[in-house]
Design a protein around this motif. Structure first.
Motif, PDB file in Angstrom:
ATOM      1  N   MET A 166       3.453  -1.163   4.108  1.00  0.00           N
ATOM      2  CA  MET A 166       3.130   0.198   3.869  1.00  0.00           C
ATOM      3  C   MET A 166       4.315   0.925   3.173  1.00  0.00           C
ATOM      4  N   ILE A 167       4.320   1.570   2.316  1.00  0.00           N
ATOM      5  CA  ILE A 167       5.292   2.576   1.769  1.00  0.00           C
ATOM      6  C   ILE A 167       4.661   3.915   1.866  1.00  0.00           C
ATOM      7  N   MET A 179       3.809   2.846  12.154  1.00  0.00           N
ATOM      8  CA  MET A 179       5.081   2.880  11.679  1.00  0.00           C
ATOM      9  C   MET A 179       5.056   2.178  10.321  1.00  0.00           C
ATOM     10  N   PRO A 180       5.376   2.842   9.050  1.00  0.00           N
ATOM     11  CA  PRO A 180       5.367   2.352   7.693  1.00  0.00           C
ATOM     12  C   PRO A 180       6.494   1.301   7.671  1.00  0.00           C
ATOM     13  N   THR A 186      15.288   5.504  -0.236  1.00  0.00           N
ATOM     14  CA  THR A 186      14.276   4.517   0.240  1.00  0.00           C
ATOM     15  C   THR A 186      14.937   3.914   1.409  1.00  0.00           C
ATOM     16  N   THR A 187      13.982   4.147   2.631  1.00  0.00           N
ATOM     17  CA  THR A 187      14.522   3.339   3.908  1.00  0.00           C
ATOM     18  C   THR A 187      13.621   2.102   4.115  1.00  0.00           C
ATOM     19  N   CYS A 188      14.039   1.193   4.793  1.00  0.00           N
ATOM     20  CA  CYS A 188      13.071   0.171   4.975  1.00  0.00           C
ATOM     21  C   CYS A 188      13.528  -0.720   6.229  1.00  0.00           C
ATOM     22  N   THR A 189      12.430  -1.470   6.659  1.00  0.00           N
ATOM     23  CA  THR A 189      12.797  -2.285   7.735  1.00  0.00           C
ATOM     24  C   THR A 189      13.743  -3.619   7.860  1.00  0.00           C
ATOM     25  N   GLU A 190      14.176  -3.892   8.859  1.00  0.00           N
ATOM     26  CA  GLU A 190      15.424  -5.159   8.825  1.00  0.00           C
ATOM     27  C   GLU A 190      14.754  -6.267   8.490  1.00  0.00           C
ATOM     28  N   ALA A 191      13.301  -6.603   8.473  1.00  0.00           N
ATOM     29  CA  ALA A 191      12.598  -7.646   7.894  1.00  0.00           C
ATOM     30  C   ALA A 191      12.623  -7.630   6.330  1.00  0.00           C
ATOM     31  N   ILE A 192      12.488  -6.456   5.653  1.00  0.00           N
ATOM     32  CA  ILE A 192      12.327  -6.241   4.278  1.00  0.00           C
ATOM     33  C   ILE A 192      13.738  -6.750   3.844  1.00  0.00           C
ATOM     34  N   PHE A 225       1.006  -1.181  -0.010  1.00  0.00           N
ATOM     35  CA  PHE A 225      -0.058  -0.110   0.183  1.00  0.00           C
ATOM     36  C   PHE A 225       0.941   1.304   0.040  1.00  0.00           C
ATOM     37  N   ILE A 226       0.696   2.097  -0.960  1.00  0.00           N
ATOM     38  CA  ILE A 226       1.538   3.241  -1.165  1.00  0.00           C
ATOM     39  C   ILE A 226       0.803   4.443  -0.974  1.00  0.00           C
TER      40      ILE A 226
END
Ligand code: PLP
Length: 423
Positions: free
Chosen positions: A231-232, A255-256, A275-281, A197-198
């Motif tokens: 979520m983006i 939190m996204p 672009t930042t992301c979670t550790e899981a991604i 979802f963006i």
């Protein structure tokens, strides 16, 4: 001036411009809130030059830091190599973002930051073997002009030539207390097929400076979290103080998974996307198998000079003086928003943080609508203020260096326009 206009016309093709009917003013210099044309006339840049400038034009501190970096290391391939400006910028940025943001991927504009975010979600789903292919986005959204970004943006006259080439997107309305349950039902019905979802948080910029409530977005985000939908959060426009807080994220309770930044990132001095992301991604790509790497990269990934500009801009943004200045601008905009209530031509006056917008009332069917944008722009420019309405949406987006007098001057010009019978 005339010479540059003619030479420009002979060779340049400008963005979002019908070249047969548009004019392009030669600008020779910028300083603080002002840009200056070839005749030395100054214009207050109250749109931050397409929403990028944060601290004013030609800021000497950023210039110095960029010059130092240019003399040290101007560029190096970011595959197989790294450099201090990229390491320090990522460390400093992650420390300011929601706690779950752990890794930074660099590109060179907002659209590519969005492309990377989409590719992270789609490739992640592919690697997990579930091949989710639907993407959810808000109606009236804008995420950029490359094909992926165009696909998840509102469809309109700009995208119609490409309609057949754009991928399938499930559009839902930006949240209101009334539509939340219906949107959540759509998400629930399609949860198994949704790759991500963006959304633009709190303010949909290019769609007309449309504002929704943080409480409502937080409810929608909570539903995504429960349904396992990544979520983006596209903060390309709202990031770096525009909404009054450092990031829109600071006003949300959820939190996204992924965040996108550009525009104000370098203080508006240089192109760069993040672009930042979670550790899981990140972990779903982390493997001995080379085919599980993220397939994306640009020649100028993590440009050291753009990183240096971003670090300098961050230094300035975090100064107590700048925080105070943002607060002063927010208060001033709120005060002007109240004043606008007295003018019937200013409809749907709305404000969030440093962003103020209203719809210019237009009567339908007399052809006036089509050129109101141009008439208003010209009216403001003649009076030395750069405001560039989105259709009939007038908005004021001051740089953080804007003085109280400069804001007042802008407001007076807007009031003068509102008082006119015809422009
Ligand atoms: C401007 C914008 C983009 C695209 O950024 P570019 O650098 O122009 O490609 C993406 N998302 C949002 C919310 C924007 O406002």
């Amino acid at each position: 001036m005339q010479q540059w206009i003619a030479r420009d016309k002979a060779v340049n093709w400008h963005p979002y411009s019908q070249m047969k009917t548009s004019n392009h003013i030669p600008i020779v210099r910028g300083e603080g809130s002002y840009i200056f044309d070839g005749n030395g006339k100054g214009y207050l840049d109250m749109i931050c030059s397409w929403w990028v400038t944060l601290h004013g034009h030609a800021h000497p501190y950023i210039a110095t830091k960029v010059f130092e970096q240019l003399n040290t290391l101007e560029q190096v391939i970011f595959a197989g190599f790294t450099h201090e400006p990229a390491v320090v910028l990522s460390e400093r940025l992650l420390a300011l973002l929601p706690a779950n943001q752990e890794k930074v991927f660099y590109t060179d504009n907002g659209s590519t930051a969005v492309e990377v975010a989409l590719k992270m979600c789609i490739q992640q789903s592919y690697q997990r073997g579930n091949r989710k292919s639907k993407i959810v986005a808000f109606r009236n959204g804008y995420h950029g002009d490359t094909f992926g970004a165009m696909s998840v943006s509102a469809r309109g006259q700009w995208t119609s030539p490409f309609a057949d080439m754009l991928f399938d997107v499930l559009f839902i309305d930006a949240p209101t207390p009334e539509n939340l349950q219906a949107s959540i039902a759509v998400l629930r019905d399609h949860a198994d097929e949704i790759a991500c979802f963006i959304y633009e948080p709190l303010v949909q910029g290019a769609g007309g400076m449309l504002i929704h409530r943080a409480e409502d977005l937080s409810v929608l985000m909570r539903a995504c979290r429960q349904l396992g939908i990544p979520m983006i959060q596209d903060e390309v426009f709202v990031g770096f103080g525009r909404t009054g807080t450092l990031f829109a994220a600071d006003q949300l309770t959820e939190m996204p998974d992924i965040m996108c930044f550009s525009k104000g990132l370098t203080g508006g001095t240089m192109p760069m996307g993040i672009t930042t992301c979670t550790e899981a991604i990140y972990q779903s790509f982390y493997d001995d198998d080379k085919r599980k790497a993220l397939f994306h990269g640009h020649s100028f990934t993590a440009s050291p000079i753009a990183c240096a500009a971003s670090l300098a801009s961050l230094d300035l943004l975090l100064l107590p003086e700048t925080r105070a200045s943002i607060k002063r601008i927010v208060d001033s905009q709120a005060q002007f928003a109240r004043k606008l209530q007295d003018y019937p031509k200013a409809k749907h006056v709305r404000q969030l943080g440093t962003i103020l917008a209203f719809d210019w009332a237009v009567e339908d069917g007399n052809g006036y609508f089509s050129d109101i944008q141009q008439r208003l722009s010209m009216f403001f420019m003649e009076r030395g203020v750069l405001l560039r309405p989105l259709g009939n949406v007038v908005y004021i987006l001051p740089p953080y260096c804007a003085t109280t007098e400069q804001l007042q001057e802008t407001y007076e010009v807007v009031i003068e326009a509102l008082k006119r019978d015809r422009l």
